[in-house]
Design a protein around this motif. Structure first.
Motif, PDB file in Angstrom:
ATOM      1  N   LEU B  54      -2.459  -3.825  -0.591  1.00 22.45           N
ATOM      2  CA  LEU B  54      -3.210  -3.342  -1.755  1.00 22.45           C
ATOM      3  C   LEU B  54      -4.223  -2.268  -1.380  1.00 22.45           C
ATOM      4  O   LEU B  54      -5.207  -2.082  -2.074  1.00 22.45           O
ATOM      5  N   ASN B  55      -3.987  -1.585  -0.267  1.00 25.81           N
ATOM      6  CA  ASN B  55      -4.898  -0.491   0.062  1.00 25.81           C
ATOM      7  C   ASN B  55      -4.652   0.695  -0.850  1.00 25.81           C
ATOM      8  O   ASN B  55      -3.620   0.789  -1.504  1.00 25.81           O
ATOM      9  N   LYS B  56      -5.620   1.603  -0.902  1.00 25.15           N
ATOM     10  CA  LYS B  56      -5.488   2.801  -1.741  1.00 25.15           C
ATOM     11  C   LYS B  56      -4.272   3.615  -1.284  1.00 25.15           C
ATOM     12  O   LYS B  56      -3.883   3.527  -0.130  1.00 25.15           O
ATOM     13  N   PRO B  57      -3.706   4.418  -2.205  1.00 21.74           N
ATOM     14  CA  PRO B  57      -2.473   5.149  -1.867  1.00 21.74           C
ATOM     15  C   PRO B  57      -2.619   6.041  -0.627  1.00 21.74           C
ATOM     16  O   PRO B  57      -1.638   6.260   0.080  1.00 21.74           O
ATOM     17  N   TRP B  58      -3.832   6.550  -0.380  1.00 24.43           N
ATOM     18  CA  TRP B  58      -3.987   7.460   0.750  1.00 24.43           C
ATOM     19  C   TRP B  58      -4.285   6.729   2.066  1.00 24.43           C
ATOM     20  O   TRP B  58      -4.496   7.345   3.094  1.00 24.43           O
TER      21      TRP B  58
END
Lengths: 310, 268
Positions: B54-58
């Motif tokens: 669930l980390n940010k897309p970047w």
């Protein structure tokens, strides 16, 4: 919620009173005597003091200021804004139809602006950094920087003259709406979709989105939550945009010869037709108050935290 | 048996090129509680989010994460979504911001449970009511119809625990669940966590920088600093015979604070 609505509406009444008073005061500060305007408009060759006193008495200008204000206010509440100094016709018979025409243009434009801004804003935010996002932002920037009168002229030249698809001016059929609405929508949606985009982006980074994802809630439902929250900012802006468009269609109305408020107000200002200007300012100010109240009520319906504020 | 095995997890911020977590490997035994300790920015939360993907897309993650022998990093987004909540459940630091502020709590609870089970609204309500009562929340039905801002941080934290009770996950990941709470609420929430483990026997990853809390709940500890695991081991060894200087520093500051506290209390 019901009590919030009542309170919010009651608060706007003193605001309207203050606005009406200020409108009246400003008109009275004008250096030109209304009686003189009327006599000029009637083509009286020589204005004598006697004639001035007589005209003042006819217009009720000899009464004390506060009495005149209340007379005017009571009449306004019955949509009686007095008679035009220039033509002698009742103001409402001039401003009513013009207001309706501008309102039609504003409503259609606003609907297009709202749909476009939300659609583009949400798509760009959910596809942040992709080609879609970058090209929409670039292209909208390019369009929004064009001055409306120039964009309008270009569109008339291309769609109405060259391709002969749409009328160049007037308001005869639904086709007449396409060009002016397009010009207004491009100008406003180009700015407002950025607000929607950044608001959605902010909410995408909120903890509740992370937690909903961590709980395995379907992405479709999470998007609905994000929309509901991020549109609160947009609601305020859209509600304020409607009176702004209502008051700033002067340019568009002139280019497209739209028989609306804009053209009428410019004519009245040039001929110092005070009753019309007064009614125009009052209607616009009332529209601002009305839409501001509306935006507060919609926001309170969407955000329970705000209901406690009043 | 290890329920979760993380091998060579490396997390990189693609925007800045900065490495947030360096090549870290660890495992979680079935039924155990693993605590991850370290200061802010040491990569604890990012490690947890990497497990949930669930980390940010970047934020890019590489390495292998085996959950019950299955590599989570290779699952499709759809398969992963089914695992989240049902198998891997997360509890966030701040209950106040963990729920949609414009909906009542019940909306989130219903949406979550409806996504994993084919229960009717009636069933969901009964199950949630029971779970909420077991975490000492009075008037569950009334609470479910409240907005987040009408409840306290501790209550919201316990609602998250109650939801986890109904979901019965294999692994519970608690990301600093007590940091935003006052001492009394902290105590209550920790009690609930301990009971939760006893009742469900689920494995747990517990992120915290409060060593006192960690000592109470965890079996094993990982100490992280600047994205690297600097110390690992079972709880008593790490506390008594820390090898890394940073761990000794953490333990000694903790002792100092509690000694100071005792001194003040002794004087009164």
């Amino acid at each position: 919620m019901g009590s919030y609505m009542m309170k919010r509406i009651l608060v706007s009444i003193p605001l309207l009173l203050i606005i009406s008073f200020l409108t009246f005061v400003f008109m009275n500060l004008s250096p030109q005597d209304p009686a003189e305007v009327v006599l000029h408009a009637q083509g009286v060759p020589k204005i004598t003091d006697e004639l001035m006193t007589q005209t003042k008495a006819e217009l009720g200008l000899d009464k004390p200021f506060i009495v005149r204000y209340f007379d005017w206010l009571v009449a306004c509440l019955q949509l009686d804004f007095g008679n035009s100094y220039v033509t002698g016709q009742p103001v409402w018979s001039l401003i009513g139809p013009a207001f309706l025409n501008t309102l039609k243009l504003t409503v259609v434009s606003s609907v297009v602006i709202i749909i476009l801004s939300i659609l583009l804003g949400v798509v760009c935010a959910l596809r942040e950094g992709t080609i879609i996002d970058q090209s929409v932002r670039g292209f909208s920037f390019f369009l929004a920087t064009m001055p409306p009168y120039w964009l309008a002229s270009l569109m008339i030249w291309y769609f109405a003259v060259k391709l002969d698809l749409l009328p160049t001016n007037g308001m005869d059929s639904y086709k007449s709406y396409i060009l002016p609405v397009a010009v207004i929508a491009i100008n406003y949606a180009g700015i407002y979709f950025r607000v929607v985009r950044s608001s959605v982006l902010n909410h995408l980074n909120e903890d509740y989105v992370l937690y909903a994802r961590a709980c395995g809630v379907p992405e479709r439902k999470i998007t609905m939550h994000i929309l509901r929250n991020s549109l609160q900012v947009a609601v305020s802006i859209f509600c304020m945009a409607i009176p702004i468009i209502l008051g700033s269609t002067v340019v568009i109305e002139n280019v497209f010869a739209w028989p609306g408020l804009g053209s009428l107000s410019v004519r009245s200002i040039l001929s110092r037709d005070f009753p019309i200007i007064q009614a125009y300012v009052l209607i616009l100010a009332a529209a601002f108050v009305l839409f501001n109240t509306l935006s507060d009520i919609i926001n309170a319906a969407m955000n329970p935290k705000l209901r406690k504020g009043l | 048996m290890n329920i979760l095995e993380v091998e060579n997890l490396q997390v990189t911020d693609m925007n800045t090129g900065q490495i947030i977590v360096y090549n870290s490997s660890f495992h979680l035994k079935q039924g155990n509680c693993l605590a991850i300790v370290g200061e802010s920015g040491s990569g604890k939360s990012v490690t947890c989010r990497s497990i949930m993907r669930l980390n940010k897309p970047w934020i890019h993650q590489s390495g292998d994460i085996f959950f019950k022998g299955e590599n989570v990093n290779h699952l499709s987004e759809k398969e992963m979504r089914k695992k989240r909540g049902k198998n891997l459940c997360m509890i966030l630091q701040n209950g106040m911001s963990a729920f949609d502020p414009s909906c009542v709590i019940g909306v989130h609870l219903r949406e979550t449970l409806a996504a994993h089970f084919g229960w009717s609204n009636q069933e969901i309500e009964t199950k949630m009511k029971k779970a909420m009562e077991s975490v000492m929340l009075k008037n569950p039905i009334e609470t479910m119809n409240k907005y987040p801002h009408q409840l306290s941080g501790g209550m919201l934290q316990r609602i998250m625990i109650a939801l986890a009770l109904v979901l019965e996950p294999d692994i519970m990941i608690a990301d600093e669940p007590t940091t935003a709470l006052d001492t009394i609420s902290q105590f209550e929430v920790i009690e609930q966590f301990i009971q939760l483990r006893e009742r469900m026997g689920c494995s747990m990853i517990f992120v915290s920088h409060d060593l006192g809390v960690v000592k109470k709940i965890a079996d094993d500890v990982l100490v992280m600093k600047d994205g690297k695991i600097v110390e690992r081991g079972d709880i008593s060894t790490v506390f008594s015979k820390a090898e890394h200087e940073y761990t000794r520093y953490l333990v000694s500051t903790r002792l100092e604070v509690s000694n100071h506290f005792r001194k003040i209390m002794g004087r009164v």
